[in-house]
Design an enzyme around this catalytic site. Structure first.
Site, PDB file in Angstrom:
ATOM      1  N   GLU A  80       0.830  -1.187   0.000  1.00  0.00           N
ATOM      2  CA  GLU A  80       0.000   0.000   0.000  1.00  0.00           C
ATOM      3  C   GLU A  80       0.879   1.257   0.000  1.00  0.00           C
ATOM      4  O   GLU A  80       1.962   1.288   0.584  1.00  0.00           O
ATOM      5  CB  GLU A  80      -0.930  -0.015   1.224  1.00  0.00           C
ATOM      6  CG  GLU A  80      -1.991  -1.088   1.053  1.00  0.00           C
ATOM      7  CD  GLU A  80      -2.947  -1.232   2.228  1.00  0.00           C
ATOM      8  OE1 GLU A  80      -4.092  -1.614   1.987  1.00  0.00           O
ATOM      9  OE2 GLU A  80      -2.555  -0.974   3.371  1.00  0.00           O
TER      10      GLU A  80
ATOM     11  N   CYS B 209       3.602   8.453   1.334  1.00  0.00           N
ATOM     12  CA  CYS B 209       4.115   7.456   2.275  1.00  0.00           C
ATOM     13  C   CYS B 209       4.306   6.162   1.509  1.00  0.00           C
ATOM     14  O   CYS B 209       3.345   5.583   1.009  1.00  0.00           O
ATOM     15  CB  CYS B 209       3.088   7.291   3.403  1.00  0.00           C
ATOM     16  SG  CYS B 209       3.567   6.045   4.602  1.00  0.00           S
TER      17      CYS B 209
ATOM     18  N   CYS C 189       6.667  -7.306   7.127  1.00  0.00           N
ATOM     19  CA  CYS C 189       7.814  -6.826   7.912  1.00  0.00           C
ATOM     20  C   CYS C 189       8.319  -7.991   8.756  1.00  0.00           C
ATOM     21  O   CYS C 189       7.535  -8.797   9.233  1.00  0.00           O
ATOM     22  CB  CYS C 189       7.350  -5.669   8.812  1.00  0.00           C
ATOM     23  SG  CYS C 189       8.700  -4.813   9.644  1.00  0.00           S
TER      24      CYS C 189
ATOM     25  N   CYS D 132       6.467  -5.343  15.924  1.00  0.00           N
ATOM     26  CA  CYS D 132       6.079  -4.329  16.901  1.00  0.00           C
ATOM     27  C   CYS D 132       4.615  -4.605  17.281  1.00  0.00           C
ATOM     28  O   CYS D 132       3.769  -4.783  16.395  1.00  0.00           O
ATOM     29  CB  CYS D 132       6.253  -2.938  16.310  1.00  0.00           C
ATOM     30  SG  CYS D 132       7.955  -2.672  15.793  1.00  0.00           S
TER      31      CYS D 132
ATOM     32  N   CYS E 236       1.550  -2.569  15.825  1.00  0.00           N
ATOM     33  CA  CYS E 236       1.540  -2.265  14.387  1.00  0.00           C
ATOM     34  C   CYS E 236       0.843  -3.358  13.592  1.00  0.00           C
ATOM     35  O   CYS E 236       1.152  -4.544  13.739  1.00  0.00           O
ATOM     36  CB  CYS E 236       2.982  -2.107  13.892  1.00  0.00           C
ATOM     37  SG  CYS E 236       3.102  -1.886  12.105  1.00  0.00           S
TER      38      CYS E 236
ATOM     39  N   CYS F 188      -1.204   5.604   9.914  1.00  0.00           N
ATOM     40  CA  CYS F 188       0.035   4.930  10.322  1.00  0.00           C
ATOM     41  C   CYS F 188      -0.259   3.594  10.975  1.00  0.00           C
ATOM     42  O   CYS F 188      -1.086   3.517  11.874  1.00  0.00           O
ATOM     43  CB  CYS F 188       0.785   5.722  11.378  1.00  0.00           C
ATOM     44  SG  CYS F 188       1.223   7.343  10.904  1.00  0.00           S
TER      45      CYS F 188
HETATM   46  N1  SAH Z   1       9.120   0.259   9.884  1.00  0.00           N
HETATM   47  C1  SAH Z   1       9.387   1.630  10.041  1.00  0.00           C
HETATM   48  C2  SAH Z   1       8.517   2.527   9.196  1.00  0.00           C
HETATM   49  C3  SAH Z   1       7.039   2.216   9.083  1.00  0.00           C
HETATM   50  S1  SAH Z   1       5.949   2.566  10.385  1.00  0.00           S
HETATM   51  C4  SAH Z   1       9.309   2.033  11.485  1.00  0.00           C
HETATM   52  O1  SAH Z   1       8.850   1.239  12.298  1.00  0.00           O
HETATM   53  O2  SAH Z   1       9.766   3.125  11.811  1.00  0.00           O
HETATM   54  C5  SAH Z   1       5.679   4.322  10.462  1.00  0.00           C
HETATM   55  C6  SAH Z   1       5.344   4.799  11.887  1.00  0.00           C
HETATM   56  O3  SAH Z   1       4.013   4.425  12.306  1.00  0.00           O
HETATM   57  C7  SAH Z   1       6.280   4.193  12.923  1.00  0.00           C
HETATM   58  O4  SAH Z   1       6.695   5.143  13.861  1.00  0.00           O
HETATM   59  C8  SAH Z   1       5.410   3.165  13.563  1.00  0.00           C
HETATM   60  O5  SAH Z   1       5.906   2.801  14.823  1.00  0.00           O
HETATM   61  C9  SAH Z   1       4.079   3.867  13.604  1.00  0.00           C
HETATM   62  N2  SAH Z   1       2.950   2.972  13.827  1.00  0.00           N
HETATM   63  C10 SAH Z   1       2.863   1.661  13.573  1.00  0.00           C
HETATM   64  N3  SAH Z   1       1.643   1.189  13.932  1.00  0.00           N
HETATM   65  C11 SAH Z   1       0.941   2.222  14.408  1.00  0.00           C
HETATM   66  C12 SAH Z   1      -0.392   2.380  14.893  1.00  0.00           C
HETATM   67  N4  SAH Z   1      -1.236   1.367  14.943  1.00  0.00           N
HETATM   68  N5  SAH Z   1      -0.785   3.614  15.284  1.00  0.00           N
HETATM   69  C13 SAH Z   1       0.051   4.664  15.190  1.00  0.00           C
HETATM   70  N6  SAH Z   1       1.316   4.570  14.727  1.00  0.00           N
HETATM   71  C14 SAH Z   1       1.766   3.369  14.338  1.00  0.00           C
HETATM   72 FE1  SF4 Z   2       7.709  -3.205  11.024  1.00  0.00          FE
HETATM   73 FE2  SF4 Z   2       5.506  -1.999  11.914  1.00  0.00          FE
HETATM   74 FE3  SF4 Z   2       7.587  -2.287  13.533  1.00  0.00          FE
HETATM   75 FE4  SF4 Z   2       7.726  -0.553  11.506  1.00  0.00          FE
HETATM   76  S1  SF4 Z   2       6.355  -0.432  13.266  1.00  0.00           S
HETATM   77  S2  SF4 Z   2       9.287  -2.054  12.112  1.00  0.00           S
HETATM   78  S3  SF4 Z   2       6.505  -1.663   9.942  1.00  0.00           S
HETATM   79  S4  SF4 Z   2       6.365  -3.959  12.653  1.00  0.00           S
END
Ligand code: SAH
Ligand code: SF4
Length: 389
Positions: free
Chosen positions: A119, A132, A139, A143, A146, A372
């Protein structure tokens, strides 16, 4: 049955990247760096003394004008155009669907080779338009807040698939300048954030090559100050990012103790807060960039106390920084809740009073699951829905 073999294998930079050059058939020029484009032209017999000029010509057609057919490259001889057409192609990933949110955010579902989907989200604002982009399908990291993290890594995107996202959105926005007309100054797509699916620093070379193409002044020509790479904290690659890309850096910080960060961003078990901060301290000088963006997702009762805010500013003291507070975006089955608005404002206030800019990121495109951390490919969603039936 899903294929989990890729996901369980140890991940190195390029093992999961499909070869750009398939054994037979034309080579896609999209995503080749200038050096690789030169090699590709040399391979088909373009004389050495013409190579530089030919690279410049093709580069301008592909990346400055957005041309997709060799036939339209009017400053090349017809016979040469025909030869190029036989040996090469100019191809972007395919847009499967586009959704437009009530707030103008556009989410594209993009199909790449092998049928996988990623996406890409375009976010229009008054003073800029931010794209974006995704760097991986899924991934490897998990996390816990996420949505993408619940989808196993399928593979790294190639440089063509990464820069292709920028090009296909320019197509949709109608933003390629017409021949003979001046380049559009007020850009609809003016900024790139590597904040879509995937961990960009685990696909370093491909992300670097794609961003080099985006920054090239004879092409898409986005300044490195308008490109922000977000990492969860892949410490060994941070210095390389400064040297070899030189873009702005954002870090998914999200917690102020190792105990909590281990739970939220498990890569912290490998490179903890202290190790990460050391790498970040060196970044601005090495990359000649201004401030590091600390992303901090606000999770009710997990990381959002006044004490957390105070610990945060203490930890980052001495680092030129901006703290981007992200209200948690919910997704089906998520084990967290968004902090109350008053809590987020109070947290922002403490950070602001300590001298840091502390914007609260307005969730965009929530109605189309484009915010995000909500990104996940539709195929994966559909699969999980089937499994849970
Ligand atoms: N993998 C990279 C970039 C993608 S995520 C990273 O982790 O930095 C982009 C941002 O969105 C990151 O700061 C991530 O931690 C945040 N993010 C992920 N899931 C989220 C959620 N459910 N609500 C708000 N932010 C989120
Ligand atoms: Fe991967 Fe989501 Fe963690 Fe970013 S925030 S490193 S996309 S699992």
């Amino acid at each position: 049955m899903t294929d989990t073999s890729a996901a369980s294998a140890p991940i190195t930079q390029d093992v999961l990247t499909i070869p750009r050059k398939l054994p037979e058939g034309p080579v896609n020029l999209v995503g080749l760096t200038r050096e690789k484009l030169r090699d590709a032209l040399a391979d088909i017999g373009v004389p050495e003394k013409q190579l530089k000029m030919r690279v410049n010509q093709l580069w301008a057609w592909i990346y400055e004008r957005g041309v997709r057919s060799f036939d339209d490259m009017t400053n090349l001889a017809k016979s040469f155009r025909a030869e190029l057409g036989e040996r090469f192609m100019i191809e972007l990933p395919e847009v499967v669907s586009k959704q437009v949110s009530a707030d103008g955010t556009r989410k594209y579902l993009v199909k790449i080779a092998g049928g996988h989907e990623v996406e890409t989200v375009y976010i229009p604002e008054t003073d800029r338009g931010t794209l974006c982009i995704s760097s991986q399908v899924g991934c490897t990291l998990t996390c816990s807040f996420c949505h993408t993290g619940t989808q196993k890594l399928v593979r790294n995107l190639t440089p063509g698939e990464i820069i292709g996202q920028v090009m296909l959105v320019r197509d949709d926005l109608g933003e390629w300048p017409e021949p003979g007309k001046p380049k559009n100054e007020a850009r609809l797509l003016s900024n790139i954030v590597l904040m879509g699916m995937g961990e960009p620093l685990y696909n370093f070379e491909n992300v670097r090559d794609a961003m080099k193409i985006a920054m090239d002044p004879e092409g898409i020509s986005l300044s490195r100050r308008r490109i922000t790479l977000s990492t969860s904290g892949v410490v060994p690659e941070i210095a390389r990012c400064a040297e070899e890309i030189g873009c702005q850096l954002a870090v998914s910080f999200h917690a102020t103790t190792d105990e909590v960060r281990d739970r939220l961003v498990p890569i912290n078990k490998k490179w903890n807060i202290e190790t990460l901060l050391d790498a970040l301290r060196a970044y601005p000088k090495a990359s000649n960039s201004e401030r590091i963006t600390f992303e901090y997702v606000m999770l009710r009762g997990v990381n959002d106390t006044d004490e957390d805010a105070r610990r945060l500013v203490k930890l980052i003291s001495g680092i030129p920084a901006k703290i981007n507070l992200i209200p948690f975006n919910e997704w089906p089955g998520a084990p967290y809740e968004r902090s109350d608005w008053e809590r987020i404002e109070r947290f922002a206030d403490i950070v602001y009073k300590a001298g840091y800019s502390s914007p609260i990121r307005t969730p965009r495109g929530e109605d189309i699951m484009a915010a995000c951390g909500q990104l996940k490919s539709a195929t994966e969603r559909a699969r999980r829905e089937r499994v849970s039936l």
